[in-house]
Design a protein around this motif. Structure first.
Motif, short mmCIF file in Angstrom:
data_model
loop_
_atom_site.label_atom_id
_atom_site.label_comp_id
_atom_site.label_asym_id
_atom_site.label_seq_id
_atom_site.Cartn_x
_atom_site.Cartn_y
_atom_site.Cartn_z
N TRP A 103 0.88 4.04 -2.67
CA TRP A 103 0.53 5.26 -2.59
C TRP A 103 1.32 6.31 -3.08
O TRP A 103 1.11 7.26 -3.74
CB TRP A 103 0.47 5.31 -0.92
N LYS A 104 2.71 6.09 -3.08
CA LYS A 104 3.63 6.97 -3.57
C LYS A 104 3.57 6.92 -5.18
O LYS A 104 3.56 7.86 -5.83
CB LYS A 104 5.11 6.48 -3.02
N TYR B 92 0.84 -1.22 0.01
CA TYR B 92 -0.11 -0.04 0.03
C TYR B 92 0.78 1.29 -0.09
O TYR B 92 0.44 2.26 -0.76
CB TYR B 92 -1.09 -0.03 1.33
N THR B 93 1.75 1.11 0.75
CA THR B 93 3.02 2.30 0.80
C THR B 93 3.51 2.75 -0.43
O THR B 93 3.39 3.90 -0.99
CB THR B 93 4.09 2.15 1.92
N ARG C 264 11.13 -6.10 -0.52
CA ARG C 264 11.66 -6.02 -2.00
C ARG C 264 10.58 -6.34 -2.73
O ARG C 264 10.19 -5.70 -3.70
CB ARG C 264 12.72 -6.78 -2.27
N ARG D 170 0.75 8.58 -6.82
CA ARG D 170 0.60 10.22 -6.73
C ARG D 170 1.71 10.58 -7.68
O ARG D 170 1.57 11.54 -8.64
CB ARG D 170 1.05 10.59 -5.53
N GLU D 171 2.83 9.87 -7.81
CA GLU D 171 3.89 10.39 -8.66
C GLU D 171 3.38 10.24 -10.32
O GLU D 171 3.57 11.04 -11.13
CB GLU D 171 5.07 9.78 -8.51
N PRO E 121 11.94 -0.21 5.81
CA PRO E 121 11.68 -1.76 6.11
C PRO E 121 10.52 -2.40 4.95
O PRO E 121 10.24 -3.39 4.89
CB PRO E 121 10.61 -1.63 7.45
N ILE E 122 10.27 -1.52 3.89
CA ILE E 122 9.69 -1.84 2.69
C ILE E 122 10.10 -2.99 2.12
O ILE E 122 11.33 -3.10 1.65
CB ILE E 122 9.49 -0.75 1.73
#
Lengths: 248, 416
Positions: free
Chosen positions: B17-18, B13-14, B247, B21-22, B244-245
């Motif tokens: 999310w990024k 999700y993180t 790979r 938007r980009e 911590p995301i």
């Protein structure tokens, strides 16, 4: 108790890039709550050392432990507790300052704590809220660095690794960044590894330092101890005395 | 196990999310993905159907004979033939005139004695056709003139046969003498079902739709390469990789957003595909619109989406393992090149009908995707589904492999 207080333990670390030996027999420890400086000229191996500790590079030989866990084997576990700011790290230019903070908050904490962490980021960055709402592509270098430092410290990591956090900044911005690192590291109880080639800077920020030259540690101690051992008035002079004035 | 899954979903999700938007703020890329097929395809339709008809070709008919003669009960003259040909050519948009014209690209010379030979039973009449090389439209004019002369030749032959029959007192049927073997061609679909004569044109258009996959794949493949290489260039990669995301979330997140680009690209390619049929209809009273089929358009959408996904999945491991940013860019461009070659080749050949070992080309997913569009337009939907499924499977496999290939050290250390 003693073991727990060691946040980073590096033993006989060696890193080769092909035939080039970037790090040779490096050993040191970083203790809980201290700001540890890694100091040396450009090309000394500071960035490589920090990248290995952050789990982004593998050592060729030797051992690296962060919070009692081995690098690189336990790196996915280690990453939860450390936060790394690379040299010249940039922000996502299409995202606003707040969104940049939010992204890194999301990477570290659960949904319920994100807003709280971003708030901390706001105060560390010390920027006008309206500026933080703007896209990062409109930011000056100083603003980028403030938000980048904030995104690193706001998650209250057990270990913050900051690679040349003030490089290329003007005097005011550099001073702000240094003060912020010192203040929040103390407040959050975060251990910090702070690399720099600016001897003046590290003597003001760090509790202890490792002087690195050509991939080797040539001295480790508090700045005052090193100065007294070498018989120098400042770190620059100490470095020249220890290296015999050779840049490489 | 469950907590691990929660972490993975949260990481994914993180990244999503990024990336979302980009991507949404990268209006230029989005605009190119959307507009490339919408602009290019109607132009291609116009170029193929309309533009050839408006290109000026000057034809001059030089009548050096200027005579007439009787054949059977008919009088035929060189002037009649000259006007007959000119009128037809004008009807098809050519500039036709009588006499020597300096700028003429095609010259039909009717030599002296032509009518005498045409109406005789001993000699063969001949004309001289001169053409200047340089344009397919010139070839078209020449083929029209040849077709008209063949028509006249056949008519004169019929009159001659009937006249000879009358003289001989034999009741002749012209086709029995002139075309003793009749050929009846029945057009069938590959499935065996009878096909209309226009199916050929429909197939031709579906080949153009297959070519259109190149228009969506190119900007999307560039976007995907930039999404990875760009992070390195813009100095955002190192910090992101140190978080911590996981790979796999990093790779899946980027893949999912890129596949959104695939959906947008697929949709705009369908719009472009519809315009490909509509544009000639609006400008050139063509009835191509009736060849539009929902099945073909759906396959076009799925193929466009999969083509982008394929580019992403093949680019990923190559970009991730490239020793330098330049090498990664070159690899990514090469992938686009291979895709383009496959899509252009599908204009001329059925890639799935080649003999071994050339038939192995079908293992390249781009060849399969082009074949899917062509097959569905030929009524072989099941085969098209097979090609789509194969390409989709390969994409997913490559993405999964890529999650194992992400080596932060290699990515960070890669040279600019």
């Amino acid at each position: 108790m003693y073991v727990v207080d060691i946040v980073v333990r590096v033993s006989n670390l060696r890193k080769l890039f092909g035939r080039v030996e970037a790090l040779r027999d490096i050993s040191f420890m970083v203790f809980r709550g201290e700001i540890f400086g890694v100091v040396g000229p450009n090309g000394a191996g500071k960035t490589t050392l920090l990248r290995i500790i952050a789990g982004l590079m593998k050592p060729s030989s030797g051992e690296v432990e962060v919070l009692g866990r081995r690098v690189p084997n336990d790196v996915s576990e280690i990453r939860k507790y450390i936060s790394y700011l690379p040299e010249e790290a940039n922000l996502y230019s299409k995202l606003s300052g707040v969104e940049n903070l939010r992204l890194f908050a999301m990477a570290y904490v659960g949904h319920e704590s994100i807003d709280e962490v971003v708030k901390v980021g706001f105060s560390i960055a010390g920027l006008n809220p309206r500026d933080l709402e703007r896209r990062a592509e409109t930011y000056s270098k100083g603003m980028i660095r403030r938000v980048a430092v904030a995104s690193t410290l706001m998650v209250k990591p057990q270990l913050a690794i900051l690679d040349e956090p003030t490089a290329g900044l003007d005097v005011v911005s550099a001073r702000y960044v240094r003060d912020v690192i010192k203040h929040y590291a103390r407040e959050f109880g975060t251990s910090v590894i702070f690399s720099s080639h600016n001897m003046f800077e590290v003597s003001r920020v760090c509790d202890r330092i490792a002087l690195i030259h050509s991939g080797r540690v040539i001295a480790i101690d508090s700045v005052s101890e090193i100065l007294s051992k070498v018989g120098a008035e400042d770190l620059e002079e100490a470095f020249v005395k220890l290296t015999g004035g050779r840049s490489e | 196990m469950l907590s691990l899954l929660v972490v993975e979903v949260s990481d994914l999700y993180t990244v999503l999310w990024k990336e979302t938007r980009e991507m949404l703020r990268d209006r230029k890329t989005l605009l190119i993905v959307v507009l490339a097929p919408i602009i290019t395809l109607p132009f291609m339709g116009l170029a193929v159907v309309y533009l050839p008809t408006v290109q000026e070709v000057v034809v001059s008919v030089v009548d050096e004979d200027r005579s007439e003669a009787l054949i059977g009960n008919f009088t035929i003259s060189s002037q009649f033939i000259s006007h007959f040909i000119q009128d037809y050519l004008k009807h098809f948009g050519f500039t036709a005139s009588e006499g020597e014209v300096e700028v003429a690209q095609v010259v039909l010379r009717i030599p002296a004695g032509f009518i005498a030979n045409l109406t005789s039973y001993e000699n063969q009449a001949s004309v001289v056709l001169l053409k200047k090389l340089g344009s397919p439209r010139v070839d078209q004019a020449v083929s029209y003139i040849e077709a008209l002369l063949n028509y006249l030749s056949k008519k004169v032959s019929e009159i001659k046969v009937l006249t000879l029959g009358e003289i001989a007192g034999v009741n002749l049927k012209t086709e029995a003498v002139l075309s003793p073997i009749a050929t009846k061609t029945v057009i069938l679909m590959p499935t065996g079902a009878p096909a209309e004569a226009e199916e050929g044109l429909k197939l031709h258009l579906s080949r153009m739709l297959a070519l259109s996959l190149a228009f969506v794949t190119t900007p999307a493949a560039s976007y995907i390469a930039d999404s990875l290489i760009g992070e390195k260039e813009r100095k955002t990669l190192e910090k992101l990789l140190s978080t911590p995301i996981s790979r796999s979330s990093f790779i899946f997140g980027k893949s999912l957003v890129a596949s959104f680009i695939g959906l947008v690209g697929g949709a705009s390619n369908v719009v472009g595909g519809v315009l490909l049929f509509i544009a000639p209809t609006l400008l050139y009273s063509s009835d191509l619109v009736r060849y539009l089929s929902l099945e073909v358009m759906l396959t076009l959408f799925l193929s466009s989406y999969t083509s982008i996904l394929v580019s992403l999945s093949i680019s990923l491991p190559i970009v991730l393992r490239s020793p330098s940013i330049r090498a990664a860019s070159i690899s990514s461009t090469s992938i686009i090149g291979i895709a383009s070659v496959m899509y252009i080749a599908s204009l001329f050949i059925n890639l799935d009908e080649l003999r071994m070992p050339l038939s192995l080309i079908l293992a390249i997913p781009y060849a399969s995707l082009a074949s899917a569009i062509i097959r569905v337009s030929l009524g072989e939907s099941l085969r098209a589904v097979g090609y789509l499924a194969y390409s989709l499977f390969l994409s997913v496999a490559f993405i999964l492999i890529s999650t194992k290939l992400l080596d932060p050290e290699r990515m960070i250390a890669s040279r600019s």
